[in-house]
Design a protein around this motif. Sequence first.
Motif, PDB file in Angstrom:
ATOM      1  N   ILE A  14      60.496  52.183  15.266  1.00  9.31           N
ATOM      2  CA  ILE A  14      60.640  52.233  13.808  1.00  9.31           C
ATOM      3  C   ILE A  14      59.542  51.417  13.139  1.00  9.31           C
ATOM      4  N   LEU A  17      56.262  53.284  13.360  1.00 14.20           N
ATOM      5  CA  LEU A  17      56.224  54.424  12.445  1.00 14.20           C
ATOM      6  C   LEU A  17      56.029  53.967  11.005  1.00 14.20           C
ATOM      7  N   LEU A  18      56.705  52.916  10.631  1.00 13.43           N
ATOM      8  CA  LEU A  18      56.573  52.417   9.268  1.00 13.43           C
ATOM      9  C   LEU A  18      55.179  51.837   9.020  1.00 13.43           C
ATOM     10  N   THR A  21      52.909  54.771   8.584  1.00 12.04           N
ATOM     11  CA  THR A  21      53.139  55.367   7.271  1.00 12.04           C
ATOM     12  C   THR A  21      52.466  54.540   6.182  1.00 12.04           C
ATOM     13  N   SER A  48      61.602  54.136   3.547  1.00  4.04           N
ATOM     14  CA  SER A  48      61.354  54.659   4.892  1.00  4.04           C
ATOM     15  C   SER A  48      62.269  54.001   5.916  1.00  4.04           C
ATOM     16  N   VAL A  52      65.080  56.060   8.146  1.00  6.64           N
ATOM     17  CA  VAL A  52      65.071  56.064   9.604  1.00  6.64           C
ATOM     18  C   VAL A  52      66.322  55.395  10.169  1.00  6.64           C
ATOM     19  N   LEU A  91      64.975  60.126  14.671  1.00  7.80           N
ATOM     20  CA  LEU A  91      64.154  59.048  14.111  1.00  7.80           C
ATOM     21  C   LEU A  91      62.794  59.571  13.657  1.00  7.80           C
ATOM     22  N   LEU A  92      62.174  60.338  14.526  1.00  9.35           N
ATOM     23  CA  LEU A  92      60.852  60.884  14.202  1.00  9.35           C
ATOM     24  C   LEU A  92      60.931  61.898  13.065  1.00  9.35           C
ATOM     25  N   ARG A  94      63.148  62.039  10.544  1.00 12.54           N
ATOM     26  CA  ARG A  94      63.332  61.364   9.256  1.00 12.54           C
ATOM     27  C   ARG A  94      62.071  60.642   8.819  1.00 12.54           C
ATOM     28  N   ALA A  95      61.383  60.001   9.765  1.00 16.02           N
ATOM     29  CA  ALA A  95      60.126  59.323   9.426  1.00 16.02           C
ATOM     30  C   ALA A  95      59.089  60.334   8.924  1.00 16.02           C
ATOM     31  N   SER A  99      57.775  60.537   5.065  1.00 12.38           N
ATOM     32  CA  SER A  99      56.324  60.332   4.946  1.00 12.38           C
ATOM     33  C   SER A  99      55.655  61.476   4.191  1.00 12.38           C
ATOM     34  N   ALA A 144      66.822  61.575   4.672  1.00 14.98           N
ATOM     35  CA  ALA A 144      65.391  61.312   4.432  1.00 14.98           C
ATOM     36  C   ALA A 144      65.016  61.651   2.992  1.00 14.98           C
TER      37      ALA A 144
END
Length: 155
Positions: A14, A17-18, A21, A48, A52, A91-92, A94-95, A99, A144
Amino acid sequence: MGKRARRREVLIVISGLLAATAAVLSAASGATDQSSHVPTLHVVMLSSIFAVSFGGPFTELVFKLAAKNDSEIDKEESDPSPLRGGLWIGLLERAAIVSTLWAGWPEGIAIVLAVKGLGRFSELKDHRAAEQFILGTFSSSLVAAGSYGLGLLLL
């Protein structure tokens, strides 16, 4: 693997990813004065993180509510899911959705969902898997998009 180790891995993913982003959004803004974008960046990061992290528990709740209404499901809690890797894919997903919305490219949602559908296509012949796929995708995408909307309200 223990629950603690798994949570740690999830938090690492997470965070990565953040950070990615934030870097993309920062580069896309093209601004040299970063101080004027700090509040916006914080809102983007918070929305974000919310997307997630809250999407998983919300999706699990949707699954439980759907199972209560399904008379043919009398299975134990320990039954394996018909779709493997759902936590990580969620997780991916929603990210990626949040994004694309923050990047001003809502068309990206269609690409995210198309890739997810193509990746799961062969598994969706099982009706239980198809139901879980649809419920999971809708609830995850809703969280999301909703977190993006909450972020817009904060700005």
